[in-house]
Design a protein around this motif. Structure first.
Motif, PDB file in Angstrom:
ATOM      1  N   SER A  29       0.843  -1.190   0.000  1.00  0.00           N
ATOM      2  CA  SER A  29       0.000   0.000   0.000  1.00  0.00           C
ATOM      3  C   SER A  29       0.880   1.242   0.000  1.00  0.00           C
ATOM      4  O   SER A  29       1.662   1.466   0.921  1.00  0.00           O
ATOM      5  CB  SER A  29      -0.898   0.006   1.235  1.00  0.00           C
ATOM      6  N   GLN A  31       0.885   5.200   0.358  1.00  0.00           N
ATOM      7  CA  GLN A  31       0.001   6.184   0.960  1.00  0.00           C
ATOM      8  C   GLN A  31       0.821   7.370   1.480  1.00  0.00           C
ATOM      9  O   GLN A  31       2.043   7.355   1.434  1.00  0.00           O
ATOM     10  CB  GLN A  31      -0.794   5.540   2.100  1.00  0.00           C
ATOM     11  N   CYS A  38      -6.046   7.876   2.260  1.00  0.00           N
ATOM     12  CA  CYS A  38      -4.965   6.962   2.638  1.00  0.00           C
ATOM     13  C   CYS A  38      -5.219   6.365   4.018  1.00  0.00           C
ATOM     14  O   CYS A  38      -4.920   5.194   4.263  1.00  0.00           O
ATOM     15  CB  CYS A  38      -3.619   7.687   2.606  1.00  0.00           C
ATOM     16  N   GLN A  41      -7.585   3.694   3.423  1.00  0.00           N
ATOM     17  CA  GLN A  41      -6.906   2.530   2.862  1.00  0.00           C
ATOM     18  C   GLN A  41      -6.195   1.725   3.946  1.00  0.00           C
ATOM     19  O   GLN A  41      -6.235   0.491   3.952  1.00  0.00           O
ATOM     20  CB  GLN A  41      -5.897   2.992   1.803  1.00  0.00           C
ATOM     21  N   SER A  64       2.922  -1.293   4.207  1.00  0.00           N
ATOM     22  CA  SER A  64       2.500   0.095   4.047  1.00  0.00           C
ATOM     23  C   SER A  64       3.737   0.953   3.824  1.00  0.00           C
ATOM     24  O   SER A  64       4.701   0.889   4.596  1.00  0.00           O
ATOM     25  CB  SER A  64       1.746   0.574   5.292  1.00  0.00           C
ATOM     26  N   VAL A  82      -1.860   8.653  -4.749  1.00  0.00           N
ATOM     27  CA  VAL A  82      -2.142   7.780  -3.605  1.00  0.00           C
ATOM     28  C   VAL A  82      -3.582   7.999  -3.165  1.00  0.00           C
ATOM     29  O   VAL A  82      -4.159   9.058  -3.401  1.00  0.00           O
ATOM     30  CB  VAL A  82      -1.169   8.080  -2.441  1.00  0.00           C
ATOM     31  N   PRO A  83      -4.183   6.968  -2.506  1.00  0.00           N
ATOM     32  CA  PRO A  83      -3.625   5.642  -2.216  1.00  0.00           C
ATOM     33  C   PRO A  83      -3.532   4.775  -3.465  1.00  0.00           C
ATOM     34  O   PRO A  83      -4.338   4.897  -4.369  1.00  0.00           O
ATOM     35  CB  PRO A  83      -4.615   5.062  -1.210  1.00  0.00           C
ATOM     36  N   SER A 100      -9.355   4.097  -2.543  1.00  0.00           N
ATOM     37  CA  SER A 100      -9.588   3.381  -1.285  1.00  0.00           C
ATOM     38  C   SER A 100     -10.959   2.726  -1.236  1.00  0.00           C
ATOM     39  O   SER A 100     -11.615   2.716  -0.195  1.00  0.00           O
ATOM     40  CB  SER A 100      -9.447   4.354  -0.103  1.00  0.00           C
TER      41      SER A 100
END
Length: 300
Positions: A29, A31, A38, A41, A64, A82-83, A100
């Motif tokens: 992920s 972010q 984010c 997420q 992450s 992002v995410p 997300s």
């Protein structure tokens, strides 16, 4: 149960991935800590991770990564917004998910790793709405009349102050005047040069991978541009997000109109290689705009 592991350095990423067998599904992920989608997420992935048992060797691993803090890793996966979720196995990218949306994220993970436990009990959060909500009616508890978005839709002639109402109107805040002044300043800043880049850092020392990549694109296309380091002026950094209705940086403006971030600029160039032709001074001759357009932040 599995968990979401935060990667803080390139060395952490290398050592973690090198320790996994080629059969492990890697869910990465990308972010940033300041963006609400984010945070959404992160919550989604923590919930999903907790539904998969911890095994040896691991069947799945959730990571992450702060996309701005580790720009080299972000760029290696072509992350422009992002995410952003990357699913990888044995060094090969299987699928990516932008945004997300809990349903899309879960579907992608289960597609390649199989279903975990009962995430329904854990409560996967719903997707964040990206469009304005419709006006919702509420009921005034005192007289039962309809209100819309907090504003009374009733006939005010029927209104009478209640016993708990303040005797006088609240004192007017000066924030409205400050906001108006900031908006006026922002309107001038976005037109300070025909092409204006609001970025983290400066073109010679970008402070995030997205800004560095966008600077590289502008130089490659020979575009003269002005720039503003939003890290040096918090008012502009926060105000421009609201004023432009664009929550991330870098932001590119042309002729006083917002183009967008790195992903939008890439899309424009893919569809029209001559997108910057009006502002180009020749391939490979890119530079900054005239000094007066290189806007400096005000002192804090």
């Amino acid at each position: 149960m599995s968990s979401l592991t935060e990667i803080k350095t390139p060395q952490d990423f290398s050592s973690h991935t090198d320790s996994l067998p080629p059969t492990t599904l890697l869910v990465i992920s990308f972010q940033t800590p300041w963006a609400a989608p984010c945070a959404q997420q992160t919550l989604i992935l923590r919930t999903l991770a907790s539904s998969y048992p911890l095994q040896t060797p691991p069947v799945i691993s959730f990571l992450s990564i702060d996309a701005e803090a580790l720009p080299d890793i972000s760029e290696s996966f072509d992350v422009t917004a992002v995410p952003y979720l990357v699913l990888q196995r044995d060094g090969k990218v299987l699928e990516t998910v932008s945004g997300s949306d809990a349903a899309k994220v879960r579907e992608a993970v289960e597609k390649h790793a199989g279903k975990g436990g009962n995430t329904g009990k854990l409560g996967l959060p719903p997707a964040l709405e990206t469009t304005p909500r419709k006006e919702e009616e509420a009921t005034d508890g005192r007289n039962g009349e309809a209100q819309t978005n907090g504003a009374s839709a009733s006939n005010l002639s029927k209104y009478a102050p209640g016993a708990n109402d303040p005797a006088t109107a609240p004192e007017m805040s000066s924030s409205a005047g400050q906001t108006e002044e900031l908006n006026k300043r922002l309107a001038e800043l976005v037109k300070a040069a025909p092409v204006m880049l609001f970025m983290k850092g400066t073109p010679s020392t970008p402070q995030c991978g997205f800004s560095r990549t966008l600077v590289g694109l502008l130089r490659e296309k020979g575009v003269r541009y002005g720039f503003f380091n939003i890290l040096a002026d918090e008012d502009v950094r926060q105000g421009l997000k609201v004023w432009a209705d664009w929550p991330t940086f870098p932001q590119l403006w042309m002729g006083g109109e917002l183009v967008g971030g790195l992903d939008i600029v890439k899309e424009e160039l893919e569809s029209d290689p001559d997108f910057f032709s009006e502002y180009s001074v020749g391939q490979g001759k890119g530079g900054m705009a005239a000094p007066e357009a290189q806007v400096q932040p005000t002192a804090a």
